[in-house]
Design a protein around this motif. Structure first.
Motif, PDB file in Angstrom:
ATOM      1  N   THR A   1      34.761  47.430  49.802  1.00 57.72           N
ATOM      2  CA  THR A   1      35.562  48.228  48.867  1.00 57.72           C
ATOM      3  C   THR A   1      36.912  47.550  48.730  1.00 57.72           C
ATOM      4  O   THR A   1      37.599  47.317  49.735  1.00 57.72           O
ATOM      5  CB  THR A   1      35.758  49.664  49.372  1.00 57.72           C
ATOM      6  OG1 THR A   1      34.487  50.272  49.549  1.00 57.72           O
ATOM      7  CG2 THR A   1      36.568  50.472  48.364  1.00 57.72           C
ATOM      8  N   SER A   2      37.276  47.229  47.501  1.00 51.78           N
ATOM      9  CA  SER A   2      38.491  46.434  47.304  1.00 51.78           C
ATOM     10  C   SER A   2      39.415  47.095  46.289  1.00 51.78           C
ATOM     11  O   SER A   2      38.985  47.870  45.433  1.00 51.78           O
ATOM     12  CB  SER A   2      38.134  45.023  46.822  1.00 51.78           C
ATOM     13  OG  SER A   2      37.496  45.084  45.561  1.00 51.78           O
ATOM     14  N   SER A   3      40.685  46.774  46.415  1.00 51.42           N
ATOM     15  CA  SER A   3      41.676  47.184  45.427  1.00 51.42           C
ATOM     16  C   SER A   3      42.726  46.094  45.346  1.00 51.42           C
ATOM     17  O   SER A   3      43.195  45.591  46.371  1.00 51.42           O
ATOM     18  CB  SER A   3      42.322  48.523  45.819  1.00 51.42           C
ATOM     19  OG  SER A   3      43.007  48.417  47.041  1.00 51.42           O
ATOM     20  N   ASN A   4      43.038  45.729  44.103  1.00 46.97           N
ATOM     21  CA  ASN A   4      44.037  44.679  43.859  1.00 46.97           C
ATOM     22  C   ASN A   4      43.698  43.407  44.636  1.00 46.97           C
ATOM     23  O   ASN A   4      44.570  42.760  45.223  1.00 46.97           O
ATOM     24  CB  ASN A   4      45.438  45.180  44.232  1.00 46.97           C
ATOM     25  CG  ASN A   4      46.541  44.315  43.652  1.00 46.97           C
ATOM     26  OD1 ASN A   4      46.359  43.701  42.601  1.00 46.97           O
ATOM     27  ND2 ASN A   4      47.670  44.225  44.335  1.00 46.97           N
ATOM     28  N   THR A   5      42.425  43.037  44.638  1.00 44.02           N
ATOM     29  CA  THR A   5      41.930  41.861  45.366  1.00 44.02           C
ATOM     30  C   THR A   5      41.315  40.874  44.380  1.00 44.02           C
ATOM     31  O   THR A   5      40.525  41.271  43.515  1.00 44.02           O
ATOM     32  CB  THR A   5      40.889  42.278  46.411  1.00 44.02           C
ATOM     33  OG1 THR A   5      41.528  43.104  47.389  1.00 44.02           O
ATOM     34  CG2 THR A   5      40.282  41.069  47.108  1.00 44.02           C
ATOM     35  N   PHE A   6      41.671  39.579  44.537  1.00 45.18           N
ATOM     36  CA  PHE A   6      41.190  38.564  43.592  1.00 45.18           C
ATOM     37  C   PHE A   6      40.889  37.263  44.332  1.00 45.18           C
ATOM     38  O   PHE A   6      41.541  36.913  45.329  1.00 45.18           O
ATOM     39  CB  PHE A   6      42.236  38.295  42.507  1.00 45.18           C
ATOM     40  CG  PHE A   6      42.546  39.497  41.663  1.00 45.18           C
ATOM     41  CD1 PHE A   6      41.748  39.829  40.582  1.00 45.18           C
ATOM     42  CD2 PHE A   6      43.632  40.309  41.970  1.00 45.18           C
ATOM     43  CE1 PHE A   6      42.026  40.946  39.813  1.00 45.18           C
ATOM     44  CE2 PHE A   6      43.927  41.420  41.209  1.00 45.18           C
ATOM     45  CZ  PHE A   6      43.115  41.747  40.131  1.00 45.18           C
ATOM     46  N   PHE A   7      39.852  36.551  43.818  1.00 43.73           N
ATOM     47  CA  PHE A   7      39.517  35.206  44.265  1.00 43.73           C
ATOM     48  C   PHE A   7      39.822  34.267  43.103  1.00 43.73           C
ATOM     49  O   PHE A   7      39.219  34.391  42.030  1.00 43.73           O
ATOM     50  CB  PHE A   7      38.035  35.113  44.645  1.00 43.73           C
ATOM     51  CG  PHE A   7      37.647  35.999  45.812  1.00 43.73           C
ATOM     52  CD1 PHE A   7      37.555  35.467  47.087  1.00 43.73           C
ATOM     53  CD2 PHE A   7      37.378  37.344  45.633  1.00 43.73           C
ATOM     54  CE1 PHE A   7      37.199  36.261  48.162  1.00 43.73           C
ATOM     55  CE2 PHE A   7      37.027  38.151  46.698  1.00 43.73           C
ATOM     56  CZ  PHE A   7      36.941  37.614  47.964  1.00 43.73           C
ATOM     57  N   LYS A   8      40.752  33.330  43.311  1.00 41.22           N
ATOM     58  CA  LYS A   8      41.199  32.461  42.225  1.00 41.22           C
ATOM     59  C   LYS A   8      40.859  31.002  42.536  1.00 41.22           C
ATOM     60  O   LYS A   8      41.202  30.492  43.610  1.00 41.22           O
ATOM     61  CB  LYS A   8      42.712  32.601  42.014  1.00 41.22           C
ATOM     62  CG  LYS A   8      43.157  34.008  41.654  1.00 41.22           C
ATOM     63  CD  LYS A   8      44.664  34.102  41.491  1.00 41.22           C
ATOM     64  CE  LYS A   8      45.097  35.509  41.123  1.00 41.22           C
ATOM     65  NZ  LYS A   8      46.578  35.626  40.974  1.00 41.22           N
ATOM     66  N   ASN A   9      40.152  30.370  41.595  1.00 40.61           N
ATOM     67  CA  ASN A   9      39.792  28.953  41.722  1.00 40.61           C
ATOM     68  C   ASN A   9      39.035  28.677  43.023  1.00 40.61           C
ATOM     69  O   ASN A   9      39.244  27.656  43.687  1.00 40.61           O
ATOM     70  CB  ASN A   9      41.041  28.066  41.662  1.00 40.61           C
ATOM     71  CG  ASN A   9      41.808  28.240  40.369  1.00 40.61           C
ATOM     72  OD1 ASN A   9      41.239  28.283  39.283  1.00 40.61           O
ATOM     73  ND2 ASN A   9      43.128  28.368  40.478  1.00 40.61           N
TER      74      ASN A   9
END
Length: 684
Positions: free
Chosen positions: A482-490
């Motif tokens: 469960t995630s919030s304001n989570t990102f994987f970039k490049n």
């Protein structure tokens, strides 16, 4: 109904023992609720023109005062037309002078009746009943702001949608204030308030169950339209039961229920919304979370107001304005008897034997409701009231623009400061290599750059404000995330499995996936089991403090309203509020902003109380709620503009909101001093 229009008299009310003043045998009307000072000629015809007349049989209003019709001079030829018009203008001038004199005497007579009725149990009962309606208005302002953090996840709201949801209530209240205010002068205060509160209750109830954004938006709009009639009707309604020496004080005490509504909303949000265990769902299509329970609970003050209002009578002043003298007499007698019994004087008899004939009822021409409402609204801008209306518009607009703009800007600034503080505690990790590790604990507020993760497991955990940049995930396993304001970039994913996660593709920004699989993704916008409980409690606590801070201002304004006057209260409070705006530049911390919010709210409430009392007393009974509703609608329009402008500068500069707020308050206080003082005057 005897022909009393030709010999109208507006003498004060006689006691029962004054019967000898009439001389001779009593007329047939002496045993009724009212009697005429001049004996009616029983041989003359009865006037039935107020009921069932045809359009062609309408009676010209001026005929009762001997004013000829405009076309009556045509038969006399061209030579007599000028003389006839001149005579008509002279008659109209005398007619207008008589009208104003009659209105003043009618107001004095009504004041005499209220003084005889006294102030007691009836007024206090009505105070609490109307207070519930005002409380419902206070609750409505806070509902959307409190549910928005939860509703945005539940309904997948974008930033524009959230902004519209925040403003839609004000737009609905703007429409409702004007519509219900105008109708209250036409169909009655009590009946209109019952209709408006019923609409508010019904759509507030529906809004707690609807699932889609559009349907929820519509329900909140309709709910706002319903509650929009509360303020203009409640103050006008209550003022018409108050004698002159009690009016300013008790209308100010009534304002406290708006504060109670804000406290109620804050307390219920605090107690209900963070309890996510209260939710249930039927499949993936219908979800009922705790914030919907809060919306349902917030409809209770409106429902309670409706139940209590059914026990209360219509305003007798409204009945008198519409020629229902018997009904008005019965209500005034009820007020008198209720108060006297409560004070221990049940033997005291209501000495008023008849009520006055209201001038506005001389005309027996029937008009449609819509036409009557429009004519009444136009009368607010007639030469007699034009200057007052324009001045009141400027004061209402400036007050609302600054007050609502700042009261929404304060919480946004607090959130901005919280985000800055949160961001300052972010942990950074670079070029880390992690192999054969199981992560089963919460990951929060971290940034990982150029990391390598091999055969790692991320299971049964929550990710909050996590960012992975330029990282490699090989043979990793993500389960029940469960995630919030989570990102994987490049990032690059090789032979990685995602099972029952909410890591949707929009969280993978410019990422490459090789031989990776997504199974049983969590669907929809789920409420994160958020640990933002502390933040949520903080928001409710700040709103609670800001609302409670107006209590001293309410008490001071109520005690001083009839002593120093409405204008001094309004202008003085506005000037002090203007000065307090400059302290905003020192609000560099969360605690400082909370203190400034409480200071501003506690000072400015006195201005609102004085403005409400002044609006009630500046307009006559047949235009009171129309004018109040129009000014309150303008207030909500100014609120929308103020909120939109002030919040756009959050995180950019404080100078613009400070200048706008202080400038608007300065203009409002200056214009307020140009208005007429109404302290010590009877209701028109």
């Amino acid at each position: 109904m005897t022909d009393e229009y030709t010999k109208r008299s507006y003498k004060r009310f006689e006691e029962e023992d004054d019967d000898e003043d009439y001389g001779g045998a009593p007329s047939s009307n002496n045993d009724g609720y009212y009697r005429n000072d001049s004996r009616a000629n029983d041989d003359e015809g009865h006037s039935d023109s107020t009921e069932g007349h045809d359009e062609d049989d309408e009676i010209y209003e001026g005929e009762y005062q001997g004013i000829p019709r405009a076309d009556s001079g045509k038969a006399s030829g061209t030579d007599g037309a000028t003389d006839a018009q001149a005579q008509q203008f002279r008659d109209l001038s005398a007619y207008e002078s008589e009208r104003r004199k009659d209105q003043d005497e009618l107001a004095e007579q009504y004041e005499t009746i209220l003084q005889e009725c006294g102030h007691g149990k009836f007024q206090w009962t009505l105070y609490f009943v109307l207070g519930l309606a005002l409380m419902a208005d206070g609750v409505e302002i806070f509902v959307v702001g409190f549910v928005l953090p939860s509703a945005e996840k539940d309904m997948c709201l974008s930033e524009p949608n959230k902004g519209m949801l925040g403003l839609i209530v004000y737009l609905g209240m703007m429409v409702g204030a004007f519509v219900w205010g105008c109708l209250a002068d036409r169909i009655g205060r009590r009946q209109t308030l019952l209709i408006s509160l019923s609409i508010n209750s019904v759509f507030a109830f529906f809004s707690s169950f609807v699932q889609g954004y559009v349907s929820f938006l519509f329900c909140r709009l309709a709910s706002g339209v319903g509650i929009g009639g509360s303020i203009p009707i409640v103050f006008s309604y209550y003022s018409e039961f108050l004698a002159q020496e009690k009016r300013g004080e008790h209308l100010s005490w009534l304002c406290m229920f708006w504060m109670i509504g804000g406290i109620y909303a804050s307390a219920m949000a605090w107690a209900i919304i963070p309890h996510y265990g209260w939710s249930f769902q039927m499949g993936s299509a219908y979800q009922f979370h705790s914030w919907r329970v809060f919306v349902l609970v917030c409809a209770l003050p409106s429902v309670a107001a409706i139940s209590a209002l059914t026990m209360m009578p219509e305003s007798p002043r409204f009945f008198l304005e519409n020629g229902k003298h018997d009904e008005a007499w019965m209500i005034l007698k009820q007020v008198h008897d209720t108060n006297m019994r409560a004070k221990g004087y049940p033997e005291r008899v209501f000495s008023v034997r008849h009520t006055m004939r209201c001038f506005t009822c001389v005309s027996v021409c029937r008009r449609t409701c819509l036409h009557s409402v429009w004519r009444n609204f136009q009368a607010v801008f007639s030469p007699e009231y034009r200057r007052t209306t324009y001045m009141m518009m400027a004061v209402w607009f400036s007050m609302s623009f600054s007050y609502y703009g700042l009261t929404v800007w304060f919480p946004d600034m607090i959130k901005y400061l919280q985000k800055q503080d949160y961001a300052s505690r972010t942990k950074f990790f670079a070029k880390e290599k992690v192999e054969h590790v199981t992560f089963n604990f919460t990951l929060e507020n971290q940034v990982h750059r150029q990391g390598e993760y091999f055969n790692d497991k991320f299971m049964n955990l929550k990710m909050r404000s996590m960012v992975f940049e330029d990282s490699l995930f090989e043979e990793c396993y993500f389960e029940d995330i469960t995630s919030s304001n989570t990102f994987f970039k490049n990032c690059t994913f090789i032979a990685t499995l995602f099972y029952n996660t909410d890591l949707f593709k929009y969280r993978l920004v410019n990422c490459k996936l090789f031989n990776s699989t997504f199974l049983h993704n969590k669907e929809g916008c789920l409420l994160s089991d958020v640990s933002d409980e502390n933040n949520a409690y903080m928001v409710y606590f700040v709103s609670f403090l800001g609302t409670l801070a107006v209590l001293p201002g309410n008490i001071v304004s109520a005690l001083l309203m009839d002593k120093i006057g409405r204008l001094r209260m309004l202008a003085g409070s506005s000037v002090i509020s203007c000065i307090s705006c400059f302290f905003l530049s020192f609000g560099n911390s969360e605690s400082a902003m909370i203190a400034l919010l409480c200071l501003f709210g506690g000072i400015s409430i006195a201005s609102w109380n004085a403005l409400d009392v002044l609006t009630v007393e500046l307009y006559p009974s047949d235009k009171r709620t129309t004018a109040f509703g129009f000014l309150n609608a303008l207030c909500k329009l100014a609120a929308v503009l103020g909120i939109s402008i002030f919040t756009s500068f959050v995180g950019i500069t404080k100078a613009v909101p400070i200048l706008f707020a202080s400038g608007a308050l300065a203009v409002g206080s200056f214009l307020a001093l140009k208005l007429p003082e109404t302290r010590g005057q009877v209701l028109k």
